[in-house]
Write an enzyme that holds these catalytic residues in place. Structure first.
Site, PDB file in Angstrom:
ATOM      1  N   TYR A   1       0.730  -1.207   0.071  1.00  0.00           N
ATOM      2  CA  TYR A   1       0.038  -0.025  -0.052  1.00  0.00           C
ATOM      3  C   TYR A   1       0.819   1.482  -0.002  1.00  0.00           C
ATOM      4  O   TYR A   1       0.383   2.407  -0.146  1.00  0.00           O
ATOM      5  CB  TYR A   1      -0.686   0.068   1.304  1.00  0.00           C
ATOM      6  CG  TYR A   1      -0.304   0.071   2.597  1.00  0.00           C
ATOM      7  CD1 TYR A   1       0.136   0.937   3.244  1.00  0.00           C
ATOM      8  CD2 TYR A   1      -0.332  -1.496   3.186  1.00  0.00           C
ATOM      9  CE1 TYR A   1       0.691   0.694   4.471  1.00  0.00           C
ATOM     10  CE2 TYR A   1      -0.056  -1.587   4.377  1.00  0.00           C
ATOM     11  CZ  TYR A   1       0.659  -0.611   5.080  1.00  0.00           C
ATOM     12  OH  TYR A   1       1.253  -0.745   6.385  1.00  0.00           O
TER      13      TYR A   1
ATOM     14  N   HIS B   1      -8.027  -2.648   1.144  1.00  0.00           N
ATOM     15  CA  HIS B   1      -7.347  -2.811   2.189  1.00  0.00           C
ATOM     16  C   HIS B   1      -8.008  -3.171   3.373  1.00  0.00           C
ATOM     17  O   HIS B   1      -7.648  -4.185   4.167  1.00  0.00           O
ATOM     18  CB  HIS B   1      -6.727  -1.275   2.742  1.00  0.00           C
ATOM     19  CG  HIS B   1      -5.893  -1.194   3.899  1.00  0.00           C
ATOM     20  ND1 HIS B   1      -6.541  -1.186   5.162  1.00  0.00           N
ATOM     21  CD2 HIS B   1      -4.673  -1.273   4.178  1.00  0.00           C
ATOM     22  CE1 HIS B   1      -5.631  -1.197   6.205  1.00  0.00           C
ATOM     23  NE2 HIS B   1      -4.655  -1.412   5.732  1.00  0.00           N
TER      24      HIS B   1
ATOM     25  N   HIS C   1      -6.505 -12.333   8.778  1.00  0.00           N
ATOM     26  CA  HIS C   1      -6.700 -12.164  10.176  1.00  0.00           C
ATOM     27  C   HIS C   1      -8.096 -12.872  10.488  1.00  0.00           C
ATOM     28  O   HIS C   1      -7.881 -13.852  11.282  1.00  0.00           O
ATOM     29  CB  HIS C   1      -6.768 -10.607  10.856  1.00  0.00           C
ATOM     30  CG  HIS C   1      -5.339  -9.912  10.650  1.00  0.00           C
ATOM     31  ND1 HIS C   1      -4.283 -10.175  10.925  1.00  0.00           N
ATOM     32  CD2 HIS C   1      -5.199  -8.814   9.906  1.00  0.00           C
ATOM     33  CE1 HIS C   1      -3.053  -9.501  10.780  1.00  0.00           C
ATOM     34  NE2 HIS C   1      -3.828  -8.514   9.890  1.00  0.00           N
TER      35      HIS C   1
ATOM     36  N   ASP D   1       3.405 -10.791   7.875  1.00  0.00           N
ATOM     37  CA  ASP D   1       2.767  -9.331   7.974  1.00  0.00           C
ATOM     38  C   ASP D   1       3.588  -8.475   8.491  1.00  0.00           C
ATOM     39  O   ASP D   1       4.377  -8.100   7.398  1.00  0.00           O
ATOM     40  CB  ASP D   1       1.729  -9.755   9.329  1.00  0.00           C
ATOM     41  CG  ASP D   1       0.623  -8.757   9.388  1.00  0.00           C
ATOM     42  OD1 ASP D   1       1.019  -7.718   8.647  1.00  0.00           O
ATOM     43  OD2 ASP D   1      -0.126  -8.684  10.344  1.00  0.00           O
TER      44      ASP D   1
END
Lengths: 455, 455
Positions: free
Chosen positions: B125, B210, B272, B323
């Site tokens: 991003y 996102h 997640h 992550d």
């Protein structure tokens, strides 16, 4: 390698009992720190280090279990638990003799030193031969002492008294025949164990009632009498089933009952203490005893999580142990001690005592102080204490730009690979470039031993 | 190193899609497995290996965050949480340019390969310059592609659409200026990103809204249209605050709302998915999507624990991601995925599907299958697939006597140090004796880059 009578080191940074200091000159004599002075220039012949940290105490180990690491990660016929794991462990030790224990313990101690543990508290209950007959003397304690001598790790030996399979003096099961003593037999074994470690530098002898399951109230009193001023360690409240059995037998929870029945004070280490009420948590903290936390093993065994926030708020002392040695890593113990709490409480930096404080530094300081207290020998880089210290690898990518408390944050939270570069124990260099000096021979013997046990 | 047109390996044991096989001959041509045959003798010129495992997919990475590993482990002025961590992250990326990203990503990818990850899903991003202005082309995606090329890791690039600070189309904050696109701008950036990775072997382009915070329902529909048959990744239900905001805005919980509003299927990866009701858990499993679990980061950020037992019972697919890259270790991700569940449920071997089954093997198989699905490229040692595989160090003490599923139990649960010995990616040897072939230069550049950012 024989330590020189006097060695000197110059460290750009070192963590001293008062905090970080710069340009620290450290003199070592006869295995102990002699002079430690900050803001000093290096002198010719000094060994120059980028940083120095005290070695960490590992307050709870069953060294022999390193040999069964990875063998119990299969699902059993029913629901798996601590208790099914224990059956695997009992089968593993069916054939283990003193030479096997020596080989396995030496391997575990090498791995401890490579990860930054410089003292081990060996909670030692494997006393008798596979048939349950006493060895001549304390053959198994001698094996542990031999492994400590070969690896160089400092040893606090905690001979374990184990007499019963459950509350109320239940007779022990066949899987427990190698552990069982009378009080008189234990007193003799403990004396022989003390003799077995007498030649080791900085060795400490403690006393360990196994658990409230394995020891009656009367036996506990007798053991406290034997312990004198030395460390007293006991497993407590590791499993919910133990809490329920204790409630049924004593009408009180394990920590509650123990704090009422025994003079628990700074000599004591309560290992696990996982399942406590808020009142028990506060009372344990107030007792001055150390909570012996074993995050990797407690996760492996599915024990549950220690009530850390309440215990820390009450000022409780704690340290860490590698317990089953399923994986040996001081950094991973500390990392997952904090992470377990973060997951349970959905917050961050729970061990850091104040705004701006480093969690890594708080974890390190807690484990150093509590572990030293529990093992009967204070650590830290200070005159008179054993010269047990380490230097992190300043070239490790995760330690780029590290300084002060950032060393511990980087080491504990961010560094895979081998962040511990060098380790000294009683002034003797035992690890360089992340490898123990005797690693190759100890690995070869360990592998041959496991092959023999599997045959 | 240029791969030879044909290479051959002979493995005493190898894990194939159907299970363990012995005396496996593997031929590699043009970076893909060509022939794979069990019970074959070695031929002259074969490279002989004690064992082979497929490389693992790392389904969720923000590579740049490796550069801030260890910097957020200090207590903030108030209660620390994911949200205070995010402020540290926003400050870190204030100055990061394409060359910095290249250097940091290459370091992270080297560490991934050394630990056994051979493909990374880069949830990317950080599109614009520090002032929030678009670079010419897709400069930041080009930096990631360069790092993948240099390290050799396979790349699934997931360009992220990010438009809002919160539910309901809230305007983004200044810390988010480098992420923000319109749908048209995103479509152009995604096309340029595809061009940036076109030269990489086995590269895959996906699409990543996102989160439900950052994307409106209308934008989500537009993005699904752009994604075609490629992977779609989205952060969801990582934090309780997000659940509450979603309930307030949509009248539904995040996973509940997403499953109703979008055609979630096997192309999707819900990253997640920590906070789910039982009904959401069953519905996500039934959708065929992959749950993208990131155990180390979720612990570091205090997110909470995924409801694994119910999800596994419902047959849900899952994989793991590194992550935030605060620590890069495939084995530690899998170990603590299982351990978190053991702590929460006070049992053992919770990922093992049946009595007698190995937990390590189940963790490995789940991450391989789910990660491959989520990243748009199946892994495994089978003809036609990218020749991504590894060999564990059979001389590692914790792997003594290992064979079959015991390799994974030993690697995941018991082995510190460096259990991964060698790694091949697209048939090219990238790691030997646990070290990436280009490690030294990549570390030196990484350290210089961090020093520059700190200056």
């Amino acid at each position: 390698m024989t330590p020189a009578a006097t060695q000197a080191f110059h460290c750009a940074e070192a963590l001293l009992p008062g905090g970080w200091a710069r340009n620290v000159r450290i003199e070592v004599m006869d295995g102990r720190f002699a002079n430690v002075a900050a803001d000093m220039p290096a002198q010719p012949g000094d060994e120059v280090l980028p940083m120095a940290l005290p070695g960490l105490p590992n307050l709870h180990s069953h060294a022999f279990q390193r040999g069964m690491a990875g063998l119990a990660e299969r699902r059993g016929p029913g629901a798996d638990s601590f208790w099914t794991w224990r059956e695997v462990m009992y089968r593993f030790l069916d054939r283990l003799g003193p030479e096997d224990l020596f080989a396995i313990a030496a391997m575990a101690y090498v791995e401890m030193l490579e990860g930054g543990f410089t003292r081990v508290g060996e909670f030692h209950y494997l006393h008798h031969d596979p048939a349950g007959q006493a060895y001549a003397g304390a053959a198994m304690a001698e094996a542990l002492a031999g492994a400590a001598a070969e690896s160089g790790i400092a040893l606090t030996l905690l001979p374990v008294f184990y007499a019963h399979a459950g509350f109320g003096g239940t007779a022990p099961g066949p899987g427990q025949r190698r552990f069982i003593c009378t009080i008189d037999g234990y007193a003799r074994l403990r004396e022989a164990s003390g003799a077995a470690i007498a030649h080791l530098p900085d060795a400490v002898l403690g006393c360990a009632p196994h658990s409230l399951r394995a020891v009656t109230a009367g036996e506990l009193s007798a053991l406290i009498g034997l312990a004198g001023d030395g460390p007293v360690h006991i497993h407590v409240a590791e499993q919910q089933a133990e809490v329920e059995a204790c409630l049924a037998h004593h009408g009180a929870r394990p920590v509650e009952w123990l704090l009422g029945a025994a003079p628990v004070d700074r000599r004591w280490c309560l290992v696990h203490a996982t399942h406590m009420t808020e009142a028990e948590t506060r009372a344990l903290a107030a007792s001055g005893a150390v909570a012996g936390l074993c995050p990797i093993t407690e996760a492996n065994l599915g024990d549950g999580l220690f009530p850390a926030p309440a215990y820390l708020a009450a000022g409780g002392a704690w340290g860490v142990g590698s317990d089953s040695n399923v994986l040996v890593s001081a950094a991973e113990e500390l990392r997952w001690l904090e992470y377990g709490q973060r997951l349970a409480h959905q917050g961050r930096n729970l061990f850091a005592p104040a705004p701006g404080a480093s969690t890594g530094a708080a974890l390190f300081a807690g484990a150093l102080a509590g572990g030293g207290q529990a093992l009967g020998m204070a650590g830290g880089i200070a005159p008179g204490r054993p010269a047990d210290f380490l230097c992190l690898n300043a070239a490790h990518p995760a330690l780029t730009g590290a300084g002060g408390d950032g060393w511990m944050d980087g080491w504990i939270f961010a560094a895979g690979g081998q962040p511990v570069d060098r380790v000294w124990r009683a002034g003797r260099a035992v690890v360089s470039q992340g490898r123990h000096h005797a690693r190759d021979g100890i690995v070869a013997r360990y592998r041959a031993t496991l092959a023999g046990l599997a045959a």
